[in-house]
Motif scaffolding. Sequence first.
Motif, PDB file in Angstrom:
ATOM      1  N   VAL A 129       0.833  -1.203   0.000  1.00 41.46           N
ATOM      2  CA  VAL A 129       0.000   0.000   0.000  1.00 41.46           C
ATOM      3  C   VAL A 129       0.861   1.244   0.000  1.00 41.46           C
ATOM      4  CG1 VAL A 129      -1.636   1.334   1.388  1.00 41.46           C
ATOM      5  CG2 VAL A 129      -2.033  -1.098   1.001  1.00 41.46           C
ATOM      6  N   ARG A 130       1.923   1.238   0.805  1.00 43.10           N
ATOM      7  CA  ARG A 130       2.802   2.421   0.856  1.00 43.10           C
ATOM      8  C   ARG A 130       3.468   2.660  -0.504  1.00 43.10           C
ATOM      9  NH1 ARG A 130       4.127   0.154   6.078  1.00 43.10           N
ATOM     10  NH2 ARG A 130       3.300   1.499   7.751  1.00 43.10           N
ATOM     11  N   ARG A 131       3.908   1.573  -1.166  1.00 43.63           N
ATOM     12  CA  ARG A 131       4.528   1.752  -2.483  1.00 43.63           C
ATOM     13  C   ARG A 131       3.525   2.304  -3.495  1.00 43.63           C
ATOM     14  NH1 ARG A 131       6.843  -3.332  -1.162  1.00 43.63           N
ATOM     15  NH2 ARG A 131       5.325  -4.394  -2.508  1.00 43.63           N
ATOM     16  N   THR A 132       2.310   1.779  -3.427  1.00 39.80           N
ATOM     17  CA  THR A 132       1.283   2.284  -4.344  1.00 39.80           C
ATOM     18  C   THR A 132       0.976   3.751  -4.071  1.00 39.80           C
ATOM     19  OG1 THR A 132       0.325   0.061  -4.435  1.00 39.80           O
ATOM     20  CG2 THR A 132      -1.048   1.885  -5.218  1.00 39.80           C
ATOM     21  N   LEU A 133       0.898   4.117  -2.791  1.00 35.22           N
ATOM     22  CA  LEU A 133       0.636   5.509  -2.445  1.00 35.22           C
ATOM     23  C   LEU A 133       1.757   6.422  -2.938  1.00 35.22           C
ATOM     24  CD1 LEU A 133      -0.756   5.063   1.200  1.00 35.22           C
ATOM     25  CD2 LEU A 133      -2.046   5.786  -0.821  1.00 35.22           C
ATOM     26  N   ALA A 134       3.007   5.973  -2.770  1.00 33.09           N
ATOM     27  CA  ALA A 134       4.139   6.791  -3.238  1.00 33.09           C
ATOM     28  C   ALA A 134       4.113   6.962  -4.759  1.00 33.09           C
ATOM     29  CB  ALA A 134       5.464   6.150  -2.797  1.00 33.09           C
ATOM     30  N   SER A 135       3.784   5.866  -5.488  1.00 29.87           N
ATOM     31  CA  SER A 135       3.716   5.955  -6.947  1.00 29.87           C
ATOM     32  C   SER A 135       2.600   6.894  -7.399  1.00 29.87           C
ATOM     33  CB  SER A 135       3.513   4.562  -7.533  1.00 29.87           C
ATOM     34  OG  SER A 135       3.370   4.617  -8.938  1.00 29.87           O
TER      35      SER A 135
END
Length: 505
Positions: A129-135
Amino acid sequence: MLPGESPLHSPPESPIFADDSAMPKAAARPAPAGIAHRASRLNDWMRRYSWAVAMTVAIVITVGGLVILESGRMRIAAEYETALDAKGATAQLSTLAADIATLTADERGFALKPDGAYQAHFADTAARVRRTLASLDAYYRRIGDDAALASFAQIRAAADDEIAHGTARLAEPSKDAADAAVPTPADASASAGTSATLDAALALLRLNEERRAQHALDASRADQRISTLCVAALCALNIVLFLLLFRNLGIQLDKQARVQKALITQQEELDQLVFARTRQLEALAWHLQSVSENEKTELARELHDELGSILTASKMDVAWVRGKLKDAEPAMAEKLARALGNLDQGIALKRRIIEDMRPTVLANFGLVTALRSLADEAAQRNGWSIEFDLPGEDVKLGEAIEIALFRVAQESLTNAAKYARASRIRVALGVGEENVSLSITDDGIGIRPQDLKRTQTHGLVGMRQRVSARGGRFEIERVTPHGTAISVSMPRERSADATDLAQSA
């Protein structure tokens, strides 16, 4: 005329105005001749330069079409990239919604049955989720959509709160704590409200991205249609221009054909004139070479008679004085011995100069012996091995031909010593009933093709002029695998007309 004004109130025409109107009519009578002249000049200019105008316009249109196509291609590529980015963002938003739902499910499963598998799965999902949010954050900042960025900031804050809340709950290890972690109805209601808000926000963003992608695709299709129309219009215009150009070229070719017929006659006359002048120049060159050789002969004779006698007498006097002072004055005798050596060097230099100016071997023994002596001396100086292909007996070819062939051989051996770096030289002389040929070949590095075209090589130019003045043929070429071959062919006797031209020169 003002509104409401009657034609009866208009001022009467003055005789002055009547006369003025008549004057331009009288003055305009010569105008058609001027207009015709300008039209004739315009037509002449168009016939002369229409091809340049058409070509320039075609080039401008082509370049403009290429610029339009390139700009359209860049716009279409940018729009397709925008659509792909929007589709990718939509997919990431859907994945984010599913991952957030997974976080909630893991949290509830752990509340019902504390298990480490829920904790590990929750941690993996939270990292995803954090990676998706950053992207997504980088994407919205790149496209500069402030409204979507504000909505996404709220979603990111809610997702971070959800991750933090779930991490705190799943971190309690004891069974009592796990029982205490069972959500109350109020917590469940708040969690359900948060999930509904997140789902609604994510759905709104997905819809926005789908619209963005669809808009970009529609714009790219419109740009493709515009580019296709532009290309079709430019191609049609270029076809028309090229048709006009080819028509004008046909007219020009017909005109050039007529001019070419007139030039052929002039060219034939010029060729005849050039041929006559060339023969005169060859005869003049031969005359000048003959004068030069005669002057060299006279100067060599004077050097031999005058300077030779002076140097010989001086050597005899110095030798006599040295013999007298050899015992009484050893130091002075040594100086005189050095003076005798210098006199010997001067006598040798005088002989070499005389031989270069007028070879005595050629005058006394003939061309065959002179060529053999010249090649042997060059071989001794440069360490060559010599191969001869000469007649067994000397032949008489005439003084002019013999000196010309000897000078060519002399210059060829000099060039071979300077530039060829050869180890073997071949000298051949062939004598026929009408022609005489000389060939000198070396096994050196070979002459370069660009040197054959240079006009500053005075040695080659001099040999060519000397041979052509006698009506001969001079050739120099690079032999395989390496080396240089010089070939000369000359008639044995000069023609009568060349002799007459030389005498008149």
